[in-house]
Write an enzyme that holds these catalytic residues in place. Structure first.
Site, PDB file in Angstrom:
ATOM      1  CB  SER A  71      33.790  49.192  42.083  1.00  0.00           C
ATOM      2  OG  SER A  71      34.025  48.124  42.879  1.00  0.00           O
ATOM      3  CG  ASN A  75      27.161  38.708  39.160  1.00  0.00           C
ATOM      4  OD1 ASN A  75      26.365  37.645  39.600  1.00  0.00           O
ATOM      5  ND2 ASN A  75      28.392  38.719  39.071  1.00  0.00           N
ATOM      6  CD1 TRP A  76      21.114  41.757  40.670  1.00  0.00           C
ATOM      7  CD2 TRP A  76      19.276  40.201  41.127  1.00  0.00           C
ATOM      8  NE1 TRP A  76      19.929  42.156  40.222  1.00  0.00           N
ATOM      9  CE2 TRP A  76      18.964  41.194  40.485  1.00  0.00           C
ATOM     10  CE3 TRP A  76      18.585  39.178  41.356  1.00  0.00           C
ATOM     11  CZ2 TRP A  76      17.625  41.502  40.020  1.00  0.00           C
ATOM     12  CZ3 TRP A  76      17.014  39.310  40.918  1.00  0.00           C
ATOM     13  CH2 TRP A  76      16.751  40.443  40.351  1.00  0.00           C
ATOM     14  CE  LYS A  77      29.557  40.334  42.610  1.00  0.00           C
ATOM     15  NZ  LYS A  77      30.741  40.564  42.793  1.00  0.00           N
ATOM     16  N   GLY A 112      33.998  44.620  43.743  1.00  0.00           N
ATOM     17  CA  GLY A 112      33.451  44.527  45.106  1.00  0.00           C
ATOM     18  C   GLY A 112      34.339  45.616  45.738  1.00  0.00           C
ATOM     19  CD  GLU A 131      33.196  41.300  35.916  1.00  0.00           C
ATOM     20  OE1 GLU A 131      32.613  42.314  36.325  1.00  0.00           O
ATOM     21  OE2 GLU A 131      33.292  40.340  36.481  1.00  0.00           O
ATOM     22  N   GLY A 154      28.038  44.520  39.923  1.00  0.00           N
ATOM     23  CA  GLY A 154      27.406  43.466  40.811  1.00  0.00           C
ATOM     24  C   GLY A 154      26.899  44.130  41.969  1.00  0.00           C
ATOM     25  N   GLY A 155      27.481  44.933  42.908  1.00  0.00           N
ATOM     26  CA  GLY A 155      26.945  45.402  44.236  1.00  0.00           C
ATOM     27  C   GLY A 155      25.829  46.528  43.694  1.00  0.00           C
ATOM     28  CG  HIS A 208      32.341  36.875  38.283  1.00  0.00           C
ATOM     29  ND1 HIS A 208      33.056  36.686  39.585  1.00  0.00           N
ATOM     30  CD2 HIS A 208      31.706  38.009  38.038  1.00  0.00           C
ATOM     31  CE1 HIS A 208      32.655  38.059  39.868  1.00  0.00           C
ATOM     32  NE2 HIS A 208      31.983  38.510  38.922  1.00  0.00           N
ATOM     33  CD  GLU A 241      32.628  37.500  43.247  1.00  0.00           C
ATOM     34  OE1 GLU A 241      31.454  37.082  43.062  1.00  0.00           O
ATOM     35  OE2 GLU A 241      32.661  38.747  43.259  1.00  0.00           O
TER      36      GLU A 241
HETATM   37  C1  PEP Z   1      31.178  41.710  39.435  1.00  0.00           C
HETATM   38  O1  PEP Z   1      30.932  40.675  40.278  1.00  0.00           O
HETATM   39  O2  PEP Z   1      30.773  41.190  38.473  1.00  0.00           O
HETATM   40  C2  PEP Z   1      31.133  43.027  39.691  1.00  0.00           C
HETATM   41  C3  PEP Z   1      31.547  43.950  38.690  1.00  0.00           C
HETATM   42  O3  PEP Z   1      30.998  43.564  41.110  1.00  0.00           O
HETATM   43  P1  PEP Z   1      31.153  44.903  41.534  1.00  0.00           P
HETATM   44  O4  PEP Z   1      30.188  45.732  40.617  1.00  0.00           O
HETATM   45  O5  PEP Z   1      30.303  44.591  42.987  1.00  0.00           O
HETATM   46  O6  PEP Z   1      32.521  45.314  41.640  1.00  0.00           O
END
Ligand code: PEP
Length: 253
Positions: free
Chosen positions: A215, A10-12, A175, A169, A236-237, A97, A99
């Site tokens: 994370s 997930n590049w956001k 994040g 999640e 994500g990150g 999600h 966010e």
């Molecule tokens: C996400 O946004 O789905 C996610 C898991 O982010 P991160 O890996 O950065 O915590």
């Protein structure tokens, strides 16, 4: 029963066009040989088409959208429909999600409408859910997750269950650099399967992929993916760093 192994990126709201193409190419090169893991890339909307074109002839790679409209088509300025997403080569869409829930106030009604639109367009849905920190501290995490599952799963016809993938999640881990321990992840994933058995049936409970997100990185992926009810990750990150993402994909080996 062997479930699919999946690692999704997930590049956001990150990357510009050239960066997105380079990142997709790097991920492709570094993970192409890991055939037993399905890789799904969720770029920002404007880059879906080019990323999908890059991946279309590769086995084990798919493209998805990070969001979709709850409406079918028409006068909804700025919205992107599921038909549009499908028409540019995406096969998946992320719905629910944290966010989107937190910043865009997407509630169960909106999420269910989005899921219906996506399924009608033959998109596969990665449905995300998870508790916030206060809910975990108060011991309410299972109740919260059960509610989030029930709100959506109960609205999906049984014959469409195979178009669904789940992503647990915990919001406190997204994040933040804080990860659920393998025991916390396994406990919740087993609970999710229990909920699926109650809400749908045992076949769905055993066959539906359930990913972990929050994370997840090259250091912790191996232990998390070794949990019997964890079928991979939503990243994500770490998905913005091709080397790190490739290590996560390889964590199954
Ligand atoms: C996400 O946004 O789905 C996610 C898991 O982010 P991160 O890996 O950065 O915590």
């Amino acid at each position: 029963m062997e479930r699919k192994k999946i690692v999704a990126a997930n590049w956001k709201m990150n990357t510009l066009h050239a960066e997105a193409i380079t990142l997709a190419k790097d991920i492709l090169t570094m993970t192409r040989l890991v055939k037993e893991v399905e890789k799904i890339i969720f770029p920002p909307f404007p880059f879906i088409n080019d990323v999908a074109l890059l991946l279309q002839s590769e086995t084990g790679f798919s493209t998805g959208a990070q969001n979709c409209s709850a409406y079918e088509k028409g006068a909804y300025t700025g919205e992107v429909s599921c038909a549009m997403i499908h028409s540019v080569g995406a096969e998946y869409v992320l719905i629910g999600h944290s966010e989107r829930r937190a910043y865009f106030k997407e509630d169960a009604e909106v999420l269910v409408a989005k899921v219906h639109r996506a399924l009608a367009q033959h998109l596969k849905v990665v449905y995300c859910f998870g508790e916030v920190l206060n809910e975990r501290k108060a011991g309410q995490h299972q109740a919260v997750v059960k509610k989030q599952l029930q709100e959506v799963i109960s609205q999906v016809p049984k014959e469409k269950m195979n178009q669904l993938i789940l992503a647990y999640e915990p919001v406190w881990a997204i994040g933040t650099g804080e990860t659920a321990s393998p025991a916390q992840a396994q406990n919740m994933h087993a609970f999710v399967r229990q909920c699926l058995a109650e809400l749908v049936d045992t076949e769905t409970a055993t066959s539906m992929p359930v990913l972990y997100g929050g994370s997840c990185n090259a250091q912790n992926a191996k232990e998390l993916f070794a949990c019997p009810d964890v079928d991979g990750g939503l990243i994500g990150g770490a998905s913005l760093k091709p080397q790190e993402f490739a290590s996560i994909v390889k964590a199954f080996q």
